[in-house]
Write a protein that holds these residues in place. Structure first.
Motif, PDB file in Angstrom:
ATOM      1  N   GLU A 118       0.841  -1.206   0.000  1.00 36.08           N
ATOM      2  CA  GLU A 118       0.000   0.000   0.000  1.00 36.08           C
ATOM      3  C   GLU A 118       0.879   1.260   0.000  1.00 36.08           C
ATOM      4  OE1 GLU A 118      -2.921   2.264   3.155  1.00 36.08           O
ATOM      5  OE2 GLU A 118      -2.852   0.077   3.195  1.00 36.08           O
ATOM      6  N   LEU A 119       1.909   1.267   0.831  1.00 30.79           N
ATOM      7  CA  LEU A 119       2.822   2.417   0.874  1.00 30.79           C
ATOM      8  C   LEU A 119       3.569   2.579  -0.444  1.00 30.79           C
ATOM      9  CD1 LEU A 119       4.275   2.094   4.490  1.00 30.79           C
ATOM     10  CD2 LEU A 119       2.660   3.805   3.631  1.00 30.79           C
ATOM     11  N   LYS A 120       3.962   1.459  -1.037  1.00 33.72           N
ATOM     12  CA  LYS A 120       4.670   1.502  -2.316  1.00 33.72           C
ATOM     13  C   LYS A 120       3.770   2.082  -3.406  1.00 33.72           C
ATOM     14  CE  LYS A 120       7.180  -1.450  -5.523  1.00 33.72           C
ATOM     15  NZ  LYS A 120       7.548  -2.827  -5.864  1.00 33.72           N
ATOM     16  N   ASP A 121       2.517   1.635  -3.437  1.00 34.11           N
ATOM     17  CA  ASP A 121       1.567   2.150  -4.428  1.00 34.11           C
ATOM     18  C   ASP A 121       1.328   3.638  -4.231  1.00 34.11           C
ATOM     19  OD1 ASP A 121       1.371  -0.397  -5.447  1.00 34.11           O
ATOM     20  OD2 ASP A 121      -0.545  -0.859  -4.454  1.00 34.11           O
ATOM     21  N   TRP A 157       2.331   9.298  -5.899  1.00 40.29           N
ATOM     22  CA  TRP A 157       2.864  10.623  -5.579  1.00 40.29           C
ATOM     23  C   TRP A 157       3.985  10.981  -6.549  1.00 40.29           C
ATOM     24  CZ3 TRP A 157       7.623  12.570  -4.304  1.00 40.29           C
ATOM     25  CH2 TRP A 157       7.644  13.899  -3.875  1.00 40.29           C
ATOM     26  N   LEU A 158       4.875  10.025  -6.819  1.00 41.18           N
ATOM     27  CA  LEU A 158       5.988  10.269  -7.722  1.00 41.18           C
ATOM     28  C   LEU A 158       5.493  10.557  -9.146  1.00 41.18           C
ATOM     29  CD1 LEU A 158       9.058  10.394  -7.779  1.00 41.18           C
ATOM     30  CD2 LEU A 158       9.077   7.970  -8.357  1.00 41.18           C
ATOM     31  N   ASP A 159       4.485   9.822  -9.589  1.00 43.31           N
ATOM     32  CA  ASP A 159       3.904  10.084 -10.916  1.00 43.31           C
ATOM     33  C   ASP A 159       3.303  11.486 -10.977  1.00 43.31           C
ATOM     34  OD1 ASP A 159       4.652   7.608 -11.825  1.00 43.31           O
ATOM     35  OD2 ASP A 159       2.672   6.681 -11.520  1.00 43.31           O
ATOM     36  N   SER A 160       2.581  11.874  -9.934  1.00 41.55           N
ATOM     37  CA  SER A 160       1.983  13.212  -9.942  1.00 41.55           C
ATOM     38  C   SER A 160       3.072  14.282  -9.887  1.00 41.55           C
ATOM     39  CB  SER A 160       1.003  13.383  -8.781  1.00 41.55           C
ATOM     40  OG  SER A 160       1.682  13.386  -7.547  1.00 41.55           O
ATOM     41  N   TRP A 161       4.142  14.019  -9.141  1.00 46.77           N
ATOM     42  CA  TRP A 161       5.254  14.966  -9.074  1.00 46.77           C
ATOM     43  C   TRP A 161       5.915  15.124 -10.444  1.00 46.77           C
ATOM     44  CZ3 TRP A 161      10.602  14.661  -9.700  1.00 46.77           C
ATOM     45  CH2 TRP A 161      11.328  15.761  -9.244  1.00 46.77           C
ATOM     46  N   ASP A 193       4.505  14.550 -13.348  1.00 45.78           N
ATOM     47  CA  ASP A 193       3.553  15.264 -14.204  1.00 45.78           C
ATOM     48  C   ASP A 193       3.595  16.760 -13.925  1.00 45.78           C
ATOM     49  OD1 ASP A 193       2.835  12.853 -15.275  1.00 45.78           O
ATOM     50  OD2 ASP A 193       0.974  12.661 -14.104  1.00 45.78           O
ATOM     51  N   LYS A 194       3.641  17.111 -12.651  1.00 40.28           N
ATOM     52  CA  LYS A 194       3.693  18.530 -12.268  1.00 40.28           C
ATOM     53  C   LYS A 194       4.962  19.180 -12.812  1.00 40.28           C
ATOM     54  CE  LYS A 194       4.206  21.362  -8.146  1.00 40.28           C
ATOM     55  NZ  LYS A 194       4.460  21.318  -6.718  1.00 40.28           N
ATOM     56  N   LYS A 195       6.099  18.506 -12.649  1.00 34.64           N
ATOM     57  CA  LYS A 195       7.369  19.056 -13.138  1.00 34.64           C
ATOM     58  C   LYS A 195       7.367  19.178 -14.658  1.00 34.64           C
ATOM     59  CE  LYS A 195       9.611  20.015  -9.511  1.00 34.64           C
ATOM     60  NZ  LYS A 195       9.938  21.396  -9.211  1.00 34.64           N
ATOM     61  N   THR A 196       6.791  18.208 -15.344  1.00 35.30           N
ATOM     62  CA  THR A 196       6.702  18.267 -16.799  1.00 35.30           C
ATOM     63  C   THR A 196       5.837  19.451 -17.228  1.00 35.30           C
ATOM     64  OG1 THR A 196       6.944  15.869 -16.927  1.00 35.30           O
ATOM     65  CG2 THR A 196       6.055  16.970 -18.857  1.00 35.30           C
ATOM     66  N   ASP A 197       4.702  19.630 -16.535  1.00 32.70           N
ATOM     67  CA  ASP A 197       3.833  20.777 -16.847  1.00 32.70           C
ATOM     68  C   ASP A 197       4.564  22.093 -16.601  1.00 32.70           C
ATOM     69  OD1 ASP A 197       1.880  18.974 -17.463  1.00 32.70           O
ATOM     70  OD2 ASP A 197       0.725  19.257 -15.606  1.00 32.70           O
ATOM     71  N   GLU A 198       5.306  22.172 -15.493  1.00 34.49           N
ATOM     72  CA  GLU A 198       6.065  23.392 -15.203  1.00 34.49           C
ATOM     73  C   GLU A 198       7.120  23.649 -16.275  1.00 34.49           C
ATOM     74  OE1 GLU A 198       7.703  22.950 -11.292  1.00 34.49           O
ATOM     75  OE2 GLU A 198       5.761  23.219 -10.299  1.00 34.49           O
ATOM     76  N   LYS A 199       7.770  22.571 -16.730  1.00 35.95           N
ATOM     77  CA  LYS A 199       8.789  22.712 -17.768  1.00 35.95           C
ATOM     78  C   LYS A 199       8.184  23.238 -19.067  1.00 35.95           C
ATOM     79  CE  LYS A 199      11.708  19.135 -17.268  1.00 35.95           C
ATOM     80  NZ  LYS A 199      12.407  17.895 -17.617  1.00 35.95           N
ATOM     81  N   VAL A 200       7.043  22.682 -19.449  1.00 34.06           N
ATOM     82  CA  VAL A 200       6.365  23.106 -20.675  1.00 34.06           C
ATOM     83  C   VAL A 200       5.933  24.570 -20.547  1.00 34.06           C
ATOM     84  CG1 VAL A 200       4.264  22.765 -22.044  1.00 34.06           C
ATOM     85  CG2 VAL A 200       5.634  20.800 -21.348  1.00 34.06           C
TER      86      VAL A 200
END
Length: 131
Positions: free
Chosen positions: A54-57, A62-66, A68-75
């Motif tokens: 559960e913690l791993k999932d 969280w890492l995927d959302s992070w 995505d957020k960084k990619t959006d910020e980069k764009v």
């Protein structure tokens, strides 16, 4: 000598082949405890494994959302940079055009803020000489 012709002095005492009544077989209790303990440990281990998964999932989400957020910020930053670069090039072209058409020192006059300071008595003449 005992009656019946038995030469054994202890022959009259019964021999116990099983545990006497009232005495608990210790090996059976130990085996029962070990089985119960192993079942509890297996249950706890499964709970730990489930919690770890559960913690791993949760961490992966969280890492995927992070990411995505960084990619959006980069764009977004790239788009902002392109816009600012285009504005800078446009301003540069306007400045070159103004420098060739008008007085080249007009830009210097604007940059040092001579318009705002022209009314001051001490430096008014100096700013007037620039143009």
């Amino acid at each position: 000598r005992p009656e019946g012709g038995n030469d054994d002095a202890f022959g009259a005492i019964p021999v116990a082949t099983d545990a006497p009544m009232g005495v608990v077989d210790e090996n059976a209790k130990i085996k029962e405890f070990e089985a119960k303990f192993a079942a509890e440990m297996a249950k706890k281990e499964e709970a730990e494994r489930a919690k770890a998964q559960e913690l791993k999932d949760e961490a992966e989400q969280w890492l995927d959302s992070w990411h995505d957020k960084k990619t959006d910020e980069k764009v977004e930053k790239a788009a902002t940079n392109r816009k600012e670069e285009a504005e800078g090039l446009e301003m540069r072209e306007e400045l070159l055009k103004a420098a060739t058409e008008d007085n080249p020192y007009k830009r210097v006059y604007d940059l040092i803020g001579a318009k705002d300071k022209a009314d001051e008595e001490d430096t008014a003449r100096m700013y007037g000489l620039v143009v």
